[in-house]
Design an enzyme around this catalytic site. Structure first.
Site, PDB file in Angstrom:
ATOM      1  N   SER A  46       9.156  10.192  36.464  1.00  0.00           N
ATOM      2  CA  SER A  46       8.399  10.437  35.235  1.00  0.00           C
ATOM      3  C   SER A  46       7.614  11.727  35.447  1.00  0.00           C
ATOM      4  CB  SER A  46       7.463   9.256  34.968  1.00  0.00           C
ATOM      5  OG  SER A  46       6.899   9.391  33.688  1.00  0.00           O
ATOM      6  N   GLU A  47       7.800  12.701  34.561  1.00  0.00           N
ATOM      7  CA  GLU A  47       7.363  14.064  34.886  1.00  0.00           C
ATOM      8  C   GLU A  47       5.846  14.271  34.929  1.00  0.00           C
ATOM      9  OE1 GLU A  47       9.331  13.297  32.296  1.00  0.00           O
ATOM     10  OE2 GLU A  47       8.732  14.355  30.463  1.00  0.00           O
ATOM     11  N   ASN A  48       5.082  13.260  34.518  1.00  0.00           N
ATOM     12  CA  ASN A  48       3.632  13.392  34.690  1.00  0.00           C
ATOM     13  C   ASN A  48       3.199  13.151  36.134  1.00  0.00           C
ATOM     14  OD1 ASN A  48       4.440  10.667  34.057  1.00  0.00           O
ATOM     15  ND2 ASN A  48       2.277  10.135  34.023  1.00  0.00           N
TER      16      ASN A  48
END
Lengths: 218, 232
Positions: A46-48
């Site tokens: 998840s890119e966060n």
């Protein structure tokens, strides 16, 4: 008959391989997580800043400091790692993520994708999509084959502002599985009960059909 | 003698020196890991013509969104602003300028800015509207665009724990852009949940070393959740 959203996700899940690091976009791609085959392990990025995304929390586990890129509360899977945004995009831009699955408004026969902006209508921003399509080794796009009005989303050239160029390798629509290469869409599979003629009629870009086209198997 | 003690006891002291026209780099992803009290202080100060660099711009009544209410922001550099109706309204009416920036490019702009690197090449955005007007160069047969890095007069970040020397530890995904933002401010202010004495944080577990941090304040946080999703 056209596939449901869940069936599209099930078909995409067949593309997963054991040991894959995968980034799933918002919408249908998120559903792919529900259909990972039992005999393989994949890790969701998840890119966060989370590698190893687990299921949604129980009410008791709810934690404001634990969210995914869709800003939903999530949990970390066993063996997960959490890191900052620059490290997260080093994974993505450095080509370390094996597969990215994302939605789109349009894809064209050269593998260009438009997914983030409709001028004068929708200007929310691209988030991480431009980084993901520029960096992933393999990109699968999920979308409906045509709009509600019947307009094809598989075009000769995208009409909307692009997210990335020459990057889409495979498309799973509600009607078909297609490969994008050498400036054309190649029809690989069709949804059960959907005719090749219907797919041809709903594909505006160059479509190559080679011999008998098998139905998808679930 | 304060030595390396960075702790301040009021929000006034935390944001002292902020002036009209400044660029503020803010950590946070959505409403996760945002310096809530520092943002409220900026609203209280009524500083105008600000450029705000942050992945998102809060929601209408929380986070950076509250700076839109009195039109304190002139320009936003962000990757996604879709959660905020007031923002969209001010954008369409021309009251605010936005530079939509890919999320990874934004993180790298902050990281490079803080590291003294003025610009970098990236494949992200090539062939898209993001590339307009930017230098293109080929490396190993692939085209890349030149992106300039970002620094600001102020950086505001949210951490879990700090010691008095400004060493920071973040918690879970509330880390996000905060370590990058912390490096990119001429004055970096950290609002934290807990302040401990030097020596209490394990040196090898520190995410942001105190050299990047000028002021530390203990905040109290609402920690609003944008999308509560549970499996029961």
């Amino acid at each position: 008959m056209a596939l449901s959203r869940e069936q599209v996700a099930m078909r995409v899940a067949q593309e997963l391989q054991d040991g894959y690091y995968v980034n799933l976009g918002i919408g249908i791609p998120t559903l792919v997580a529900n259909y990972v085959p039992d005999d393989i392990e994949v890790m969701l990025q998840s890119e966060n800043g989370l590698l190893g995304m687990g299921p949604y929390p129980t009410k008791a586990e709810l934690d404001a400091d634990m969210i995914n890129a869709g800003k939903e509360t999530v949990t970390a899977a066993t063996g997960a790692a959490i890191f900052n945004s620059a490290d997260s995009f080093a994974m993505i831009r450095g080509g370390h993520v094996d597969l990215t699955v994302l939605g789109a408004f349009e894809v064209d026969q050269n593998g260009n994708i438009a997914s983030w902006m409709i001028p004068k209508k929708l200007i929310k921003g691209m988030g991480g999509a431009m980084d993901l399509v520029a960096g992933a080794k393999n990109i699968i796009v999920t979308m409906t084959h045509a709009s509600k009005h019947g307009d094809s989303k598989l075009l000769e050239a995208c009409s909307l502002p692009l997210t990335g160029v020459n990057c889409v390798k495979k498309i799973v629509t509600d009607l078909a599985v297609l490969e994008v290469k050498d400036g054309a869409f190649h029809l690989l599979e069709r949804a059960p009960g959907v005719s090749v003629d219907e797919i041809i009629s709903k594909t505006a870009g160059k479509l190559l059909v080679d011999g008998e086209v098998p139905e998808m198997v679930f | 003698m304060a030595g390396f003690d960075k702790v301040v006891s009021s929000y006034e002291a935390a944001m002292e020196g902020l002036k009209d026209g400044d660029t503020i780099i803010a950590g946070g992803f959505g409403l996760c890991g945002i310096p809530e009290g520092l943002i409220k202080q900026i609203k209280h100060m009524q500083t105008k013509n600000l450029t705000v660099v942050s992945n998102n711009c809060g929601v209408d009544d929380f986070g950076l969104g509250i700076l839109l209410q009195d039109k304190q922001i002139k320009k936003v550099v962000a990757s996604y602003v879709g959660e905020n109706a007031l923002f969209e309204q001010q954008l369409l009416s021309g009251e605010i300028d936005v530079e939509l920036t890919p999320q990874g490019t934004l993180a790298e702009k902050m990281r490079a800015g803080g590291a003294g690197i003025p610009a970098f090449y990236t494949a992200t955005g090539y062939g898209t509207p993001v590339a307009e007007g930017k230098d293109v160069k080929e490396f190993n047969g692939r085209p890349y665009i030149l992106e300039e890095s970002i620094t600001g007069e102020f950086a505001i970040v949210k951490a879990w724990k700090a010691d008095r020397f400004g060493n920071l530890v973040f918690r879970h995904t509330a880390m996000n852009f905060n370590p990058m933002a912390a490096t990119a401010g001429k004055i970096t202010v950290a609002e934290v949940e807990e302040i401990v004495e030097p020596g209490e944080l394990e040196p090898s577990q520190i995410h942001t070393p105190g050299i990047f941090v000028n002021r530390v304040i203990k905040g109290s946080f609402e920690k609003r959740i944008e999308r509560v999703t549970t499996r029961d």
